[in-house]
Write a protein that holds these residues in place. Sequence first.
Motif, PDB file in Angstrom:
ATOM      1  N   TRP A  86     -14.878  41.903 107.711  1.00 32.06           N
ATOM      2  CA  TRP A  86     -15.973  42.835 108.012  1.00 32.06           C
ATOM      3  C   TRP A  86     -17.286  42.340 107.416  1.00 32.06           C
ATOM      4  N   SER A  87     -17.229  41.819 106.201  1.00 32.19           N
ATOM      5  CA  SER A  87     -18.451  41.365 105.530  1.00 32.19           C
ATOM      6  C   SER A  87     -19.003  40.083 106.146  1.00 32.19           C
ATOM      7  N   LYS A  88     -18.191  39.387 106.948  1.00 35.08           N
ATOM      8  CA  LYS A  88     -18.661  38.172 107.616  1.00 35.08           C
ATOM      9  C   LYS A  88     -19.486  38.490 108.857  1.00 35.08           C
ATOM     10  N   ALA A  89     -19.378  39.721 109.335  1.00 36.29           N
ATOM     11  CA  ALA A  89     -20.098  40.117 110.547  1.00 36.29           C
ATOM     12  C   ALA A  89     -21.480  40.639 110.197  1.00 36.29           C
ATOM     13  N   THR A  90     -22.436  40.346 111.052  1.00 35.73           N
ATOM     14  CA  THR A  90     -23.776  40.903 110.876  1.00 35.73           C
ATOM     15  C   THR A  90     -23.736  42.390 111.230  1.00 35.73           C
ATOM     16  N   PRO A  91     -24.754  43.160 110.826  1.00 35.65           N
ATOM     17  CA  PRO A  91     -24.782  44.571 111.220  1.00 35.65           C
ATOM     18  C   PRO A  91     -24.687  44.761 112.731  1.00 35.65           C
ATOM     19  N   GLU A  92     -25.302  43.869 113.478  1.00 33.78           N
ATOM     20  CA  GLU A  92     -25.244  43.966 114.944  1.00 33.78           C
ATOM     21  C   GLU A  92     -23.827  43.714 115.435  1.00 33.78           C
ATOM     22  N   GLN A  93     -23.155  42.707 114.866  1.00 32.10           N
ATOM     23  CA  GLN A  93     -21.778  42.415 115.250  1.00 32.10           C
ATOM     24  C   GLN A  93     -20.847  43.570 114.849  1.00 32.10           C
ATOM     25  N   GLN A  94     -21.079  44.146 113.684  1.00 37.23           N
ATOM     26  CA  GLN A  94     -20.266  45.283 113.244  1.00 37.23           C
ATOM     27  C   GLN A  94     -20.364  46.437 114.220  1.00 37.23           C
ATOM     28  N   LYS A  95     -21.560  46.692 114.706  1.00 38.44           N
ATOM     29  CA  LYS A  95     -21.751  47.786 115.658  1.00 38.44           C
ATOM     30  C   LYS A  95     -21.025  47.506 116.967  1.00 38.44           C
ATOM     31  N   VAL A  96     -21.118  46.283 117.465  1.00 43.37           N
ATOM     32  CA  VAL A  96     -20.469  45.924 118.719  1.00 43.37           C
ATOM     33  C   VAL A  96     -18.946  46.022 118.568  1.00 43.37           C
ATOM     34  N   ILE A  97     -18.431  45.489 117.460  1.00 42.07           N
ATOM     35  CA  ILE A  97     -16.980  45.542 117.238  1.00 42.07           C
ATOM     36  C   ILE A  97     -16.503  46.984 117.160  1.00 42.07           C
ATOM     37  N   GLN A 188     -11.679  31.649 115.961  1.00 38.56           N
ATOM     38  CA  GLN A 188     -12.844  31.737 116.833  1.00 38.56           C
ATOM     39  C   GLN A 188     -14.067  32.380 116.187  1.00 38.56           C
ATOM     40  N   GLY A 189     -13.935  32.816 114.944  1.00 34.41           N
ATOM     41  CA  GLY A 189     -15.047  33.483 114.289  1.00 34.41           C
ATOM     42  C   GLY A 189     -15.143  34.950 114.709  1.00 34.41           C
ATOM     43  N   VAL A 190     -16.135  35.631 114.163  1.00 31.37           N
ATOM     44  CA  VAL A 190     -16.314  37.051 114.458  1.00 31.37           C
ATOM     45  C   VAL A 190     -16.563  37.279 115.944  1.00 31.37           C
ATOM     46  N   ASP A 191     -17.292  36.376 116.575  1.00 26.96           N
ATOM     47  CA  ASP A 191     -17.552  36.522 118.014  1.00 26.96           C
ATOM     48  C   ASP A 191     -16.266  36.499 118.824  1.00 26.96           C
ATOM     49  N   GLY A 192     -15.239  35.855 118.296  1.00 31.54           N
ATOM     50  CA  GLY A 192     -13.959  35.832 118.987  1.00 31.54           C
ATOM     51  C   GLY A 192     -13.330  37.219 119.052  1.00 31.54           C
ATOM     52  N   VAL A 193     -13.504  38.015 118.000  1.00 29.91           N
ATOM     53  CA  VAL A 193     -12.995  39.386 118.008  1.00 29.91           C
ATOM     54  C   VAL A 193     -13.729  40.197 119.064  1.00 29.91           C
ATOM     55  N   ILE A 194     -15.041  40.026 119.104  1.00 28.73           N
ATOM     56  CA  ILE A 194     -15.837  40.744 120.102  1.00 28.73           C
ATOM     57  C   ILE A 194     -15.383  40.388 121.508  1.00 28.73           C
ATOM     58  N   LYS A 195     -15.208  39.097 121.780  1.00 30.51           N
ATOM     59  CA  LYS A 195     -14.802  38.661 123.115  1.00 30.51           C
ATOM     60  C   LYS A 195     -13.409  39.194 123.458  1.00 30.51           C
ATOM     61  N   THR A 196     -12.495  39.149 122.497  1.00 34.19           N
ATOM     62  CA  THR A 196     -11.135  39.636 122.742  1.00 34.19           C
ATOM     63  C   THR A 196     -11.142  41.119 123.098  1.00 34.19           C
ATOM     64  N   LEU A 197     -11.893  41.917 122.356  1.00 36.64           N
ATOM     65  CA  LEU A 197     -11.972  43.348 122.629  1.00 36.64           C
ATOM     66  C   LEU A 197     -12.645  43.622 123.975  1.00 36.64           C
TER      67      LEU A 197
END
Length: 209
Positions: A86-97, A188-197
């Motif tokens: 969670w701490s590796k994600a930016t605030p914007e990434q946290q919101k998207v996730i 895949q990094g944090v963006d990989g979680v976003i893409k998977t979801l």
Amino acid sequence: MIKRLLLPFLAVAAFAGAAHAQVSAQDTASPEALVKSVVNDVMASVKSDKDMQAGNIAKISALVEQKILPNANFQKTTQIAMGRNWSKATPEQQKVITDEFKTLLIRTYAGAIAQIRDQTVQYKPYRGSPEDTDATIRTQVINKGEPIQLDYRLEKTAQGWKVYDINVLGAWLTEAYKGSFNTIVGQQGVDGVIKTLQDRNRQLANAKS
């Protein structure tokens, strides 16, 4: 993994029930009272609605959207599921996730609620105190004579008690996702979680269209 975790579908109904917007302030004064009141109410509502029992996903989704959002803390659910990532994600990434994870859970819940029929819920004694800010309510669902363990984690906030996790047969929802999210971030990094979801949500949306 999602289907396996959520097969005891009343976990879904109960989690959605914990967000019932029509419960009075008196009923929600304690986490136990909240869970008892809203689970019973939501189960009764679904059992009496033939459209939802027939699998009207649009109607079920609307019910879940209306009832779960005010009384569930999806950000905390997502933060726990992400763990140290969670701490590796930016605030914007946290919101998207958080938004994508919320959408995934709601769509998954909608399909499961349609399966409610003749199940009953038994509540185990709650021994918390008024000073508690975190609580676990333990229950079991009787489905065709077989008990299914179902527990809830709630936190006390300025807006009242909020559900943030469920436990089905010893498996907490957040813990079940944590391993998958950790693997994806590692590869895949944090963006990989976003893409998977996002990909999963598109699949569910297309399946229901």
